[in-house]
Design a protein around this motif. Sequence first.
Motif, PDB file in Angstrom:
ATOM      1  N   ARG A 194       0.835  -1.202   0.000  1.00  0.00           N
ATOM      2  CA  ARG A 194       0.000   0.000   0.000  1.00  0.00           C
ATOM      3  C   ARG A 194       0.869   1.251   0.000  1.00  0.00           C
ATOM      4  N   LYS A 195       1.883   1.260   0.822  1.00  0.00           N
ATOM      5  CA  LYS A 195       2.754   2.438   0.864  1.00  0.00           C
ATOM      6  C   LYS A 195       3.481   2.646  -0.459  1.00  0.00           C
ATOM      7  N   MET A 196       3.839   1.534  -1.068  1.00  0.00           N
ATOM      8  CA  MET A 196       4.530   1.659  -2.348  1.00  0.00           C
ATOM      9  C   MET A 196       3.591   2.216  -3.416  1.00  0.00           C
ATOM     10  N   ILE A 197       2.361   1.827  -3.331  1.00  0.00           N
ATOM     11  CA  ILE A 197       1.378   2.368  -4.279  1.00  0.00           C
ATOM     12  C   ILE A 197       1.231   3.878  -4.074  1.00  0.00           C
ATOM     13  N   TYR A 198       1.142   4.274  -2.819  1.00  0.00           N
ATOM     14  CA  TYR A 198       1.044   5.705  -2.523  1.00  0.00           C
ATOM     15  C   TYR A 198       2.251   6.447  -3.111  1.00  0.00           C
ATOM     16  N   THR A 199       3.410   5.878  -2.891  1.00  0.00           N
ATOM     17  CA  THR A 199       4.620   6.532  -3.369  1.00  0.00           C
ATOM     18  C   THR A 199       4.657   6.604  -4.891  1.00  0.00           C
ATOM     19  N   HIS A 200       4.322   5.495  -5.500  1.00  0.00           N
ATOM     20  CA  HIS A 200       4.341   5.488  -6.963  1.00  0.00           C
ATOM     21  C   HIS A 200       3.408   6.557  -7.517  1.00  0.00           C
ATOM     22  N   ILE A 201       2.242   6.674  -6.943  1.00  0.00           N
ATOM     23  CA  ILE A 201       1.288   7.668  -7.439  1.00  0.00           C
ATOM     24  C   ILE A 201       1.845   9.077  -7.238  1.00  0.00           C
ATOM     25  N   ASP A 202       2.480   9.276  -6.103  1.00  0.00           N
ATOM     26  CA  ASP A 202       3.124  10.578  -5.883  1.00  0.00           C
ATOM     27  C   ASP A 202       4.076  10.925  -7.023  1.00  0.00           C
ATOM     28  N   TYR A 203       4.943   9.986  -7.341  1.00  0.00           N
ATOM     29  CA  TYR A 203       5.911  10.231  -8.409  1.00  0.00           C
ATOM     30  C   TYR A 203       5.226  10.371  -9.766  1.00  0.00           C
TER      31      TYR A 203
ATOM     32  N   LYS B   9     -11.002  14.682  -7.124  1.00  0.00           N
ATOM     33  CA  LYS B   9     -10.404  14.134  -5.909  1.00  0.00           C
ATOM     34  C   LYS B   9      -9.023  14.719  -5.627  1.00  0.00           C
ATOM     35  N   SER B  10      -8.687  14.711  -4.375  1.00  0.00           N
ATOM     36  CA  SER B  10      -7.341  15.105  -3.984  1.00  0.00           C
ATOM     37  C   SER B  10      -6.401  13.920  -4.215  1.00  0.00           C
ATOM     38  N   ILE B  11      -5.131  14.209  -4.192  1.00  0.00           N
ATOM     39  CA  ILE B  11      -4.159  13.125  -4.366  1.00  0.00           C
ATOM     40  C   ILE B  11      -4.346  12.058  -3.304  1.00  0.00           C
ATOM     41  N   GLU B  12      -4.611  12.488  -2.096  1.00  0.00           N
ATOM     42  CA  GLU B  12      -4.734  11.520  -1.014  1.00  0.00           C
ATOM     43  C   GLU B  12      -5.918  10.580  -1.248  1.00  0.00           C
ATOM     44  N   GLU B  13      -7.020  11.156  -1.676  1.00  0.00           N
ATOM     45  CA  GLU B  13      -8.177  10.310  -1.961  1.00  0.00           C
ATOM     46  C   GLU B  13      -7.848   9.312  -3.064  1.00  0.00           C
TER      47      GLU B  13
END
Lengths: 194, 194, 194, 194
Positions: free
Chosen positions: A88-97, A176-180
Motif C-alpha cells: 500500500r505504501k509503495m502504491i502511494y509513493t508510486h502515485i506521488d511520483y 479528488k485530492s491526491i490523497e483520496e
Amino acid sequence: MKLSEKKALKKKEEIILSAVKIMNRKGYHGATMEDIAAELLMTKGALYYYFRNKEDIIFKCHELVLTRAIEELETYLYEDSTNEEKLRKMIYTHIDYAIGEKETFNMISKPDHTFSKEQLKPILSKRIAYASVFDRVIQQGIESKEFTVDEPKFVRMILLGAMNWIQQWYNAEGGKSIEELQKIYADYLLKVVK
Amino acid sequence: MKLSEKKALKKKEEIILSAVKIMNRKGYHGATMEDIAAELLMTKGALYYYFRNKEDIIFKCHELVLTRAIEELETYLYEDSTNEEKLRKMIYTHIDYAIGEKETFNMISKPDHTFSKEQLKPILSKRIAYASVFDRVIQQGIESKEFTVDEPKFVRMILLGAMNWIQQWYNAEGGKSIEELQKIYADYLLKVVK
Amino acid sequence: MKLSEKKALKKKEEIILSAVKIMNRKGYHGATMEDIAAELLMTKGALYYYFRNKEDIIFKCHELVLTRAIEELETYLYEDSTNEEKLRKMIYTHIDYAIGEKETFNMISKPDHTFSKEQLKPILSKRIAYASVFDRVIQQGIESKEFTVDEPKFVRMILLGAMNWIQQWYNAEGGKSIEELQKIYADYLLKVVK
Amino acid sequence: MKLSEKKALKKKEEIILSAVKIMNRKGYHGATMEDIAAELLMTKGALYYYFRNKEDIIFKCHELVLTRAIEELETYLYEDSTNEEKLRKMIYTHIDYAIGEKETFNMISKPDHTFSKEQLKPILSKRIAYASVFDRVIQQGIESKEFTVDEPKFVRMILLGAMNWIQQWYNAEGGKSIEELQKIYADYLLKVVK
DNA sequence: CATGAATGAGGCTTCATTCAT
DNA sequence: AATGAATGAAGCCTCATTCAT
C-alpha cells in the motif's frame, strides 16, 4: 568535494528539474533546449557546459527520478509491517511520483524511440530495478500467504500500468485530492493480489 | 457516390493505415510525411491532396481506430450474457487493439501535446465515448449485483490503464501468446470489480 | 532518361560548380551551405533535396573534377607521340586544372581531416587513379629510354607537388600568363626525368 | 628581464608548441582552443592571458617556426662550400621542417583564408624572407656557373612546392626513412637547377 | 594567474508545407 | 491527382571569446 563542484552539481540538478518541468508541460519532443534554458534564465549554450547533449539531459532526468523513487520504495521493503501494508505504501509513493514527475518518471513510452543504444541499457536496467522492488514485495506476500497470485510478473505490470495511466488524465484542479486518489487506487489494486 | 469519390475514400484509408504502421514503428514524432508517403509509393505532396496536414492524418487515424473499436465493443454490450462475460470480452478486444494498433489506439499520451484545439475536442469526445462503453457494462454489473464497485470511474481507469500499459512492454516474440495474455489480464482485472 | 531527371542532374552540377567557386574564394571551412545556396539564388534547404549533406557535396566536387581530369590525361596516354611529349601535355593539363579548380582539384590537404571514413576510400582511389596516369607515362618513358629515373614514385610526387603549389601563389593578375607558366614548368620538370 | 616575464615567455612557447601539435593532428580548423589548452592541462580561459585570440596563437606558431628555419638556412648560406652543397643542405633542412612541423610550417594553404589583414602582412614577409634564402643560393649558383637557370623565381617555387607536398603523403611508418627521402629529393631537385 | 561559467553567433540539418506544372 | 522542387522556420550543437572571482 570542492565548493565549485558542489555548485556545478546543484546547477546540473536545476537543469534537470527545469527539463522535467518543461517536458511535463510540452512533452519530450516539444521541449527544446531553448525552453529548458529559458526557464532558468540561461542561454542554450550554457546547457552544453553541463551536459553533452539533449539526450544526456533526458537520460539524467530519468536516472535521478528513478534512483530517488527506488530508494524510497526500498525503505518500505525493510519496514516491520505486513506485506499488504508495504505494498500500500509503495502504491502511494508510486502515485506521488507519477503525478509529480510525469513524463520523466516512467512514461517515456517506447524509450527505444527516444534513447540511443548506449543510453537505453542503463535506462532499462533502472526500470527493471524499480519494478523488482514491487516484485519482491509481491513475492514476500505470496510466501506469507497474504497474497494469492499465480502470475506475479503480470500482476506487477497490471499494478504499474494502472497507476501510470493516472498521468494521462490527472489534473490538479478537478475532483479528488491526491490523497483520496491514493486510497482508492490502493484499495482496488490490492484486490488484484488478494 | 461517384466512382472517383469512392476511390478517394479508399486512398484516404490507405494513407491512414500507412500512417498507423509507420507510427507504430517510429512513434509519432519519428514518423515523417515522407515515410508515410514512401510506404505507399507516393510522394509527400500527394498526401496534401487528401489531408490538410499531418495533424489531420493523425486525427483521422484515431477516429478510424476508435470508431471501429467502439462498434465492436458495443456489439458485446447488447449480447445476451452476464455482465462479467461481457466485460471479459471487452477486455479481450481492448487488448487486441492495444497490441495491434499501438500508437494509434489510445496511447497518444497527452493528446494536448499533439493536437490543436479544434481537433482536440472531437478526439476527446471519441475517447469518452470509448470509455463510456466500459462505464456502461460496469454500471450494469453493479445494478445486477455481479460487481461491487464504489468508484466506477476510477475502476474503469484502472482497467484501461492496466491494459494500455501492455503496449509498453509487449513484444511479439517473447513469452506468452496474446490469448494467454488476454486470459490472465481478464482474470486479474475482474477481481477488481468483484 | 526523363526530362526531369536531366534537369535534376543539371542542377546538381550547378550546385557542385557553385560549391567549387565558393570554396576557391573562402576555403573549405569558410564555405557555408548558405553561401553555396546564395550563389545560385536558392535557399539552404533546397540543397538538401539534391545532396545528403555538406560532405556529400564536397565529395561530388572532387569526384567530378578528378574524373574529368583523368579522362583528359588518358587521351594523351594513348596518343601517338613521344613520352616526353605526352608528359608535357599532361603537365599543361594538370596546371590548367590546378589553377582553374583550385581547392577542389587535389589540394584538399589532409583529406582525412575533411572526409569521413566511407567517403575517404573512393576519394583516395580516385587520387591514386589520377597519379597512376603519370606513373604510366613515366614508366613508358623509362622503358623507351627517354627518361632516366630510379625512383619513379618519388619523381611523380615531385612533379605533382611542384605543380600543385602553384595554387598557393597564382593570381590571375600578376606576371606571366598561364601559357608561359605551363611552358616554364614543363621545361624544368622534364629535367627531373631526363 | 624579471623572472615572471621569463616564465611567461616559456609558457607562451609551450602553448605554441601545443598548438602546433594539435594542428598537426587535427588540422587548423579541427584544433579548438579547448584542445590546445587540454594538452597543457590548462583551461581555455588561461590561453587568453597569453594570446589575444586563436589567430594570434597560429600567427605566433608560424613566426616561431619560420624564424628558426630561416636562421638555420642562413647558417648554410655563409658556409664555405659549393652552392650545390649549400642548396642540398637547405633541401634537407626544409624537408625536416616540412615533416616535423607540418601544418605550421608553410602549408597553411591560402593564408588569406586564415589570417586577418593585419597579421597577413608579417606572415607574408616572413615567408618571403624564407624563400629569399633559397633565392640567394640559387642566384649565387647562377653567378658561379654551378647552376643553369633562366627563371630563378619559378625554379625556387618548383623546389619548395615539390618539398611541401611531402606533407600530404608522408607517414612515419611506411617505406623510406627521412634520410633516404632527403637524399632522393635533393638528387632529383638538383637536376632542375643544373 | 587561472578557473569556471556563460554568451552568442553561426553552422548543419530536418521537415511540414506550398505550388507551379 | 500527382510530382518535383523549393521554402523557411526551427532545432541541435560547437566554439571562440569574455569576465567575475
